[in-house]
Enzyme design. Structure first.
Site, PDB file in Angstrom:
ATOM      1  N   GLU A  65       0.832  -1.212   0.000  1.00 39.90           N
ATOM      2  CA  GLU A  65       0.000   0.000   0.000  1.00 39.90           C
ATOM      3  C   GLU A  65       0.863   1.257   0.000  1.00 39.90           C
ATOM      4  O   GLU A  65       1.856   1.344   0.723  1.00 39.90           O
ATOM      5  CB  GLU A  65      -0.891  -0.028   1.249  1.00 39.90           C
ATOM      6  CG  GLU A  65      -2.289   0.455   0.992  1.00 39.90           C
ATOM      7  CD  GLU A  65      -3.056  -0.437   0.019  1.00 39.90           C
ATOM      8  OE1 GLU A  65      -3.121  -0.095  -1.174  1.00 39.90           O
ATOM      9  OE2 GLU A  65      -3.578  -1.463   0.468  1.00 39.90           O
ATOM     10  N   HIS A  66       0.463   2.193  -0.828  1.00 37.65           N
ATOM     11  CA  HIS A  66       1.185   3.457  -1.010  1.00 37.65           C
ATOM     12  C   HIS A  66       2.608   3.216  -1.517  1.00 37.65           C
ATOM     13  O   HIS A  66       3.529   3.956  -1.213  1.00 37.65           O
ATOM     14  CB  HIS A  66       1.189   4.283   0.288  1.00 37.65           C
ATOM     15  CG  HIS A  66      -0.155   4.869   0.590  1.00 37.65           C
ATOM     16  ND1 HIS A  66      -0.594   6.040   0.016  1.00 37.65           N
ATOM     17  CD2 HIS A  66      -1.180   4.419   1.358  1.00 37.65           C
ATOM     18  CE1 HIS A  66      -1.841   6.291   0.441  1.00 37.65           C
ATOM     19  NE2 HIS A  66      -2.210   5.319   1.250  1.00 37.65           N
ATOM     20  N   LEU A  84     -12.539   0.736  -3.324  1.00 42.31           N
ATOM     21  CA  LEU A  84     -12.395  -0.496  -4.106  1.00 42.31           C
ATOM     22  C   LEU A  84     -12.335  -0.185  -5.600  1.00 42.31           C
ATOM     23  O   LEU A  84     -12.659  -1.015  -6.447  1.00 42.31           O
ATOM     24  CB  LEU A  84     -13.543  -1.465  -3.784  1.00 42.31           C
ATOM     25  CG  LEU A  84     -13.647  -1.887  -2.313  1.00 42.31           C
ATOM     26  CD1 LEU A  84     -14.886  -2.731  -2.073  1.00 42.31           C
ATOM     27  CD2 LEU A  84     -12.397  -2.670  -1.868  1.00 42.31           C
ATOM     28  N   SER A  90     -13.950   2.091  -7.702  1.00 41.26           N
ATOM     29  CA  SER A  90     -15.090   2.271  -8.594  1.00 41.26           C
ATOM     30  C   SER A  90     -14.700   3.219  -9.725  1.00 41.26           C
ATOM     31  O   SER A  90     -15.072   3.001 -10.884  1.00 41.26           O
ATOM     32  CB  SER A  90     -16.313   2.788  -7.842  1.00 41.26           C
ATOM     33  OG  SER A  90     -16.001   3.943  -7.118  1.00 41.26           O
ATOM     34  N   ASP A 137      -4.655   0.817  -9.493  1.00 34.88           N
ATOM     35  CA  ASP A 137      -6.085   0.517  -9.624  1.00 34.88           C
ATOM     36  C   ASP A 137      -6.457   0.231 -11.077  1.00 34.88           C
ATOM     37  O   ASP A 137      -7.152  -0.747 -11.382  1.00 34.88           O
ATOM     38  CB  ASP A 137      -6.935   1.684  -9.097  1.00 34.88           C
ATOM     39  CG  ASP A 137      -6.575   2.043  -7.664  1.00 34.88           C
ATOM     40  OD1 ASP A 137      -5.858   1.253  -7.020  1.00 34.88           O
ATOM     41  OD2 ASP A 137      -6.995   3.121  -7.203  1.00 34.88           O
TER      42      ASP A 137
END
Ligand code: GLA
Length: 387
Positions: free
Chosen positions: A35-36, A126, A128, A173
């Site tokens: 993460e990050h 998440l 979108s 993402d």
């Protein structure tokens, strides 16, 4: 998703049953660990979900772009321009930003009718928005025969988000939404964009996503603040060696941070990124050798680092994680996505999954006054035509 029903709704809206629309789907994602790290040239390990954005789409002979969604009542029509500018806060900025990328690449477009439907919980972290961008990109690429590769479409979608929507996200993402594979996670090197689909064999364990249902307010500004803190760290580390990003420093070099980064906050941020990268490397290795227990420990360490060093968790995420860890059958649990709100991702022995959800739901409401939602997603394929 009932494809023929969705097409019927499209015809009710736009008429002309002789001109057939086509249907596409792009998934949301959950990040298992890493993460990050994406905007730091590091490693991530997300997977695509079986929920995302559906798009029914058709070319027309006029110059009108017509946007509609089943999610809310906000139809919009705009004339096709040479280039668009984001002028107002509207959901159509996501598809418009992507359309702009095609226009910038001199792809000749005509009028288009769009009908979207998304089943990713909104604002839950998440992805979108990445799924709306990717479904638009894959659809336009196909119906106008533009010939871009999936990687091109991923980059165009990320640029739409960065430059048009104005959120300075990394590539994770859009990449996960584009390159997902059923029952696999994506081991991605965000510096080189080399990737590998790794089988997600969880044995008798379940993957559970828990939504804090906390409105994410400051996420974007805090996100940008973290990005600049990392840039600051890279700048300071130039005195140590020429590095382009924090992904180029390994855990064996952690000691040098004290010498080159005096600001304790910037130092902590760098430490998170460097240790998190190392955790991803190990997580992929242990998953391949079916050591789920160690995978869970690494997830836990990831959350602790995001809480203490990167400071992107907050009371709601921490309550879910630390109360969750007290429950039976929990292998690992951590926040996923940008943080500050959004969701946690947990691996739990299947036989304890129901109990986990019941008990965590209760204690979460007691402690925060909010109601958590739980999802047991399947890991699905990346963006594609489905009808
Ligand atoms: C958001 C961004 C991603 C990534 C994560 C944090 O989801 O869109 O690019 O930076 O936060 O890992």
């Amino acid at each position: 998703m009932n494809i023929s029903q969705f097409k019927d709704t499209f015809f009710e809206k736009y008429g002309n049953r002789n001109n057939k629309p086509v249907l596409f789907f792009a998934p949301g994602r959950v990040n298992l660990i890493g993460e990050h790290t994406d905007y730091n040239g590091g490693f991530v390990f997300p997977c695509a979900l079986n929920f995302g954005t559906y798009l029914c789409i058709r070319k027309t002979n006029d110059k009108k772009l017509k946007f509609s969604t089943l999610n809310f009542n906000e139809d919009q029509v705009t004339e096709l321009k040479e280039l668009f500018r984001n002028e107002k806060k509207s959901w159509i900025n996501y598809p418009l930003g992507v359309i702009n990328e095609f226009l910038k690449k001199n792809i000749k477009l005509t009028g288009i009718e769009f009908l979207f439907y998304g089943d990713v919980p909104n604002g839950a972290g998440l992805s979108s928005s990445a799924s709306i961008e990717m479904v638009t990109a894959v659809a336009i690429n196909e119906i106008f025969e533009a010939g871009f590769s999936t990687l091109d479409l991923v980059k165009m979608s990320q640029r739409a988000e960065n430059e048009f929507v104005g959120m300075n996200c990394g590539i994770m993402d859009q990449f996960a939404s584009g390159f997902g594979k059923k029952d696999h996670a994506i081991y991605l090197n965000c510096d080189t964009l080399d990737y590998e689909n790794v089988p997600l064999k969880l044995g008798d364990n379940a993957l559970i996503i828990t939504n804090t249902n906390k409105r994410r307010g400051l996420t974007d500004s805090k996100y940008n603040e973290r990005r600049s803190e990392c840039e600051k760290a890279v700048e300071l580390l130039q005195a140590y060696k020429p590095v382009r990003n924090l992904g180029q420093i390994t855990v064996s070099e952690l000691d040098i941070l004290e010498k080159y980064i005096k600001d304790p906050v910037v130092r902590k941020r760098a430490r998170h990124v460097i240790t998190e990268n190392d955790r991803v490397l190990e997580a992929v290795k242990v998953l391949k050798s079916d050591n789920i227990d160690r995978f869970g420990e690494l997830m836990n360490q990831s959350h602790d680092s995001l809480k203490n060093d990167y400071e992107v968790t907050g009371n709601e995420l921490d309550t879910l994680v630390y109360e969750g860890r007290k429950l039976k059958g929990v292998i690992g649990t951590r926040m996923t996505g940008a943080g500050f709100g959004g969701c946690t991702v947990s691996i739990i022995k299947k036989e304890h999954a129901q109990d986990f959800m019941l008990k965590l739901s209760k204690v979460y409401t007691e402690k925060t006054g909010l109601k958590a939602s739980f999802y047991q997603p399947e890991v699905g394929d990346g963006a594609k035509r489905i009808g």
